[in-house]
Design an enzyme around this catalytic site. Structure first.
Site, mmCIF file in Angstrom:
data_model
loop_
_atom_site.group_PDB
_atom_site.id
_atom_site.type_symbol
_atom_site.label_atom_id
_atom_site.label_comp_id
_atom_site.label_asym_id
_atom_site.label_seq_id
_atom_site.Cartn_x
_atom_site.Cartn_y
_atom_site.Cartn_z
ATOM 1 N N SER A 1 65.854 27.427 -31.837
ATOM 2 C CA SER A 1 64.686 28.356 -31.651
ATOM 3 C C SER A 1 64.942 29.380 -30.707
ATOM 4 C CB SER A 1 63.557 27.330 -31.123
ATOM 5 O OG SER A 1 63.296 27.840 -29.870
ATOM 6 N N GLY A 2 64.052 30.469 -30.533
ATOM 7 C CA GLY A 2 64.259 31.454 -29.566
ATOM 8 C C GLY A 2 65.522 32.107 -29.436
ATOM 9 N N ILE A 3 66.073 32.277 -28.300
ATOM 10 C CA ILE A 3 67.218 33.076 -27.882
ATOM 11 C C ILE A 3 68.591 32.686 -28.680
ATOM 12 C CG2 ILE A 3 68.990 33.982 -26.201
ATOM 13 C CD1 ILE A 3 65.988 33.799 -24.406
ATOM 14 N N TYR B 1 63.428 24.455 -11.800
ATOM 15 C CA TYR B 1 63.794 25.456 -13.016
ATOM 16 C C TYR B 1 64.743 26.503 -12.494
ATOM 17 C CZ TYR B 1 63.983 28.663 -16.782
ATOM 18 O OH TYR B 1 64.328 29.427 -17.595
ATOM 19 N N GLY C 1 70.916 24.865 -28.127
ATOM 20 C CA GLY C 1 69.698 25.249 -28.429
ATOM 21 C C GLY C 1 69.433 26.283 -29.364
ATOM 22 N N SER D 1 69.137 32.947 -15.606
ATOM 23 C CA SER D 1 67.674 33.477 -15.297
ATOM 24 C C SER D 1 67.566 34.105 -14.305
ATOM 25 C CB SER D 1 66.833 32.609 -15.691
ATOM 26 O OG SER D 1 65.458 33.005 -15.350
HETATM 27 N N1 LIG Z 1 62.244 32.836 -22.793
HETATM 28 C C1 LIG Z 1 62.582 33.510 -21.535
HETATM 29 O O1 LIG Z 1 61.783 34.260 -21.158
HETATM 30 C C2 LIG Z 1 63.848 33.299 -20.887
HETATM 31 C C3 LIG Z 1 64.397 33.858 -19.640
HETATM 32 C C4 LIG Z 1 65.520 33.811 -19.023
HETATM 33 C C5 LIG Z 1 66.445 32.633 -19.521
HETATM 34 N N2 LIG Z 1 66.090 32.143 -20.527
HETATM 35 C C6 LIG Z 1 66.952 30.930 -20.972
HETATM 36 O O2 LIG Z 1 67.144 31.028 -22.522
HETATM 37 C C7 LIG Z 1 67.452 29.603 -22.983
HETATM 38 C C8 LIG Z 1 66.916 29.477 -24.416
HETATM 39 O O3 LIG Z 1 65.549 29.447 -24.090
HETATM 40 P P1 LIG Z 1 64.549 29.843 -25.129
HETATM 41 O O4 LIG Z 1 63.494 30.905 -24.289
HETATM 42 O O5 LIG Z 1 65.035 30.555 -26.423
HETATM 43 O O6 LIG Z 1 63.570 28.476 -25.218
HETATM 44 P P2 LIG Z 1 63.373 27.752 -26.780
HETATM 45 O O7 LIG Z 1 62.720 28.665 -27.919
HETATM 46 O O8 LIG Z 1 62.369 26.702 -26.008
HETATM 47 O O9 LIG Z 1 64.506 27.168 -27.166
HETATM 48 C C9 LIG Z 1 65.310 26.147 -26.206
HETATM 49 C C10 LIG Z 1 66.365 25.379 -27.051
HETATM 50 O O10 LIG Z 1 66.854 24.399 -26.280
HETATM 51 C C11 LIG Z 1 66.972 23.150 -26.981
HETATM 52 N N3 LIG Z 1 66.885 21.891 -26.262
HETATM 53 C C12 LIG Z 1 65.947 21.380 -25.298
HETATM 54 N N4 LIG Z 1 66.393 20.519 -24.897
HETATM 55 C C13 LIG Z 1 67.517 20.199 -25.340
HETATM 56 C C14 LIG Z 1 68.542 18.776 -25.112
HETATM 57 N N5 LIG Z 1 68.290 17.941 -24.202
HETATM 58 N N6 LIG Z 1 69.541 18.979 -25.915
HETATM 59 C C15 LIG Z 1 70.096 20.120 -26.855
HETATM 60 N N7 LIG Z 1 69.133 20.866 -26.916
HETATM 61 C C16 LIG Z 1 67.765 21.122 -26.209
HETATM 62 C C17 LIG Z 1 65.699 23.230 -27.899
HETATM 63 O O11 LIG Z 1 65.748 22.442 -28.988
HETATM 64 P P3 LIG Z 1 64.557 21.463 -29.641
HETATM 65 O O12 LIG Z 1 63.808 22.502 -30.496
HETATM 66 O O13 LIG Z 1 64.900 20.326 -30.039
HETATM 67 O O14 LIG Z 1 63.483 21.545 -28.268
HETATM 68 C C18 LIG Z 1 65.556 24.590 -28.383
HETATM 69 O O15 LIG Z 1 66.514 25.063 -29.500
HETATM 70 C C19 LIG Z 1 67.236 28.708 -21.726
HETATM 71 O O16 LIG Z 1 68.227 28.297 -21.204
HETATM 72 C C20 LIG Z 1 66.130 29.550 -20.988
HETATM 73 O O17 LIG Z 1 66.347 28.840 -19.561
HETATM 74 C C21 LIG Z 1 64.817 32.007 -21.470
#
Ligand SMILES: NC(=O)c1ccc[n+]([C@@H]2O[C@H](COP(=O)([O-])OP(=O)(O)OC[C@H]3O[C@@H](n4cnc5c(N)ncnc54)[C@H](OP(=O)(O)O)[C@@H]3O)[C@@H](O)[C@H]2O)c1
Ligand SMILES: *[C@@H]1O[C@H](CO)[C@@H](O)[C@H](O)[C@H]1NC(C)=O
Ligand SMILES: *[C@@H]1O[C@H](CO)[C@@H](O)[C@H](O)[C@H]1NC(C)=O
Length: 351
Positions: A50-52, A222, A47, A183
């Protein structure tokens, strides 16, 4: 969902406050340095587009890792590689495609990593795997292999990927590290009733065909996917530390807190904007650069922290939910996931 999640994060900040007071959970002030005996330590971040994930790539690449950016969209990954190479001159980053909802893609990815390491003739070893990718779906969907897509992306795909990469991690010259991104929302799961049915293809398909899928179910799926991630980490740690899996690998959870990323992309923009404004005014919203700190700390901490839950940056660790420490359920979860992994690999071979 919203209120429960805010309650859960507040509870965790309270725990963090008390953890900082106690000496046993004191922050790690000197994280272990990147191994310098090998020419290049390599790491994989899922992942990473984007993001984290993207923020973590930037930090670890600057710390000297050869970072493999794993994700399902090559265009998205290439854009990040281009951007980072422009901003930092001496970093080594490489994009490789993997779709966590496809066993075939995971197997192909593992082969590609193996080939990449081979081209460096032993001067590069895989020392770190960050299982970060995740989605927050707003509808239930079935993957081509028949699993629920959220569970498949957030948990099962990472279980498969980890099992598939363990032999490569084992070859590392220093104890390798697996970081599973969890999370605080896992706190909302109150009991184990019906959780395994989320992993069974038959049950998922049956549920999808009935029209009675309440929306709150998605939040619950989730939360469950994250509880599975936490319990998977603890079980992996137990197996590694007791010799059931005889390897020099350690496993930890990293919880970034609430971070402003694209994870709410399936919600209407006005809605996620409102959520972000509310969270920011409550001082609960962090940028990815801040949010990735728990992940980076978890990645660089010494092997002795294996089996712990990182939250709050500065190397801080807190206790996760009481449920998450249930060893019987964790062992059953491992067994079921293991069976699903073996079945999936067998199905691929007979194709
Ligand atoms: N944001 C928060 O507040 C928060 C809080 C606690 C935990 N988290 C966790 O942190 C992690 C990162 O999330 P984020 O907030 O950075 O979200 P994000 O910006 O939406 O990034 C998610 C990443 O996962 C990739 N992804 C999605 N489906 C996939 C698949 N089938 N195979 C491979 N890659 C895939 C996405 O790729 P694409 O660009 O191709 O979709 C993207 O790069 C997640 O596990 C989330 O649950 C987030
Ligand atoms: C994995 O590789 C095989 C053989 O090269 C190919 O047939 C298959 O389509 C690939 N799978 C995916 C999901 O790309
Ligand atoms: C898990 O599977 C193994 C081997 O199939 C079995 O020996 C063990 O009892 C199972 N453990 C649990 C908790 O079901």
């Amino acid at each position: 969902m919203g209120i429960m999640w805010v309650a859960a994060i507040c509870f965790f900040y309270l725990r963090l406050f008390f953890a900082k007071l106690s000496t046993t959970k004191a922050p790690i002030s000197h994280p272990a340095a990147v191994d310098s005996s090998s020419l290049r330590p390599a790491c994989i971040i899922t992942g990473a587009s984007s993001g984290i994930g993207k923020a973590t790539v930037e930090v670890l690449a600057n710390k000297g890792y050869y970072v493999i950016l794993a994700g399902r969209s090559m265009t998205g990954l290439d854009k990040v590689v281009e951007e980072l190479e422009l901003r930092h001159k001496n970093i080594m980053v490489k994009a490789l495609e993997v779709d966590l909802t496809s066993t075939s893609s995971i197997v192909n990815f593992t082969k590609a990593v193996q080939e990449l390491l081979d081209t460096y003739h032993g001067s590069m070893s895989l020392q770190l795997l960050v299982n970060n990718a995740g989605i927050l779906a707003t509808t239930e969907r079935v993957t081509p292999e028949g699993y629920e897509s959220l569970i498949s992306t957030n948990y099962l795909g990472h279980y498969f990927l980890t099992r598939s990469l363990l032999p490569l991690l084992q070859r590392s010259r220093v104890p390798a590290r697996i970081v599973n991104v969890g999370s605080f929302t896992h706190l909302c799961v109150q009991n184990f009733d019906g959780l395994f049915s989320l992993l069974l293809r038959r049950e998922v398909q049956k549920r999808m065909h009935s029209s009675k899928v309440p929306v709150y179910q998605i939040a619950y799926i989730y939360e469950t996917s994250k509880l599975f991630m936490v319990m998977f980490t603890y079980e992996l740690h137990r197996r590694l530390s007791t010799g059931t899996l005889p390897m020099q690998v350690t496993a930890v959870v990293a919880d970034p807190g609430i971070v402003q990323t694209a994870i709410f992309r399936e919600l209407p923009t006005w809605f996620s904007t409102c959520i972000f404004i509310l969270l920011r005014s409550a001082f609960l919203l962090q940028s990815p650069t801040v949010g990735c700190k728990a992940v980076v700390n978890a990645a660089l901490a010494p092997p002795s922290v294996s089996g712990e839950y990182f939250f709050g940056g500065e190397g801080c660790r807190v206790a996760s939910s009481t449920l998450s420490y249930n060893t019987q359920f964790a062992a059953d979860l491992w067994n079921l996931s293991d069976k699903l992994f073996n079945d999936a690999v067998c199905r691929l071979r007979t194709l």
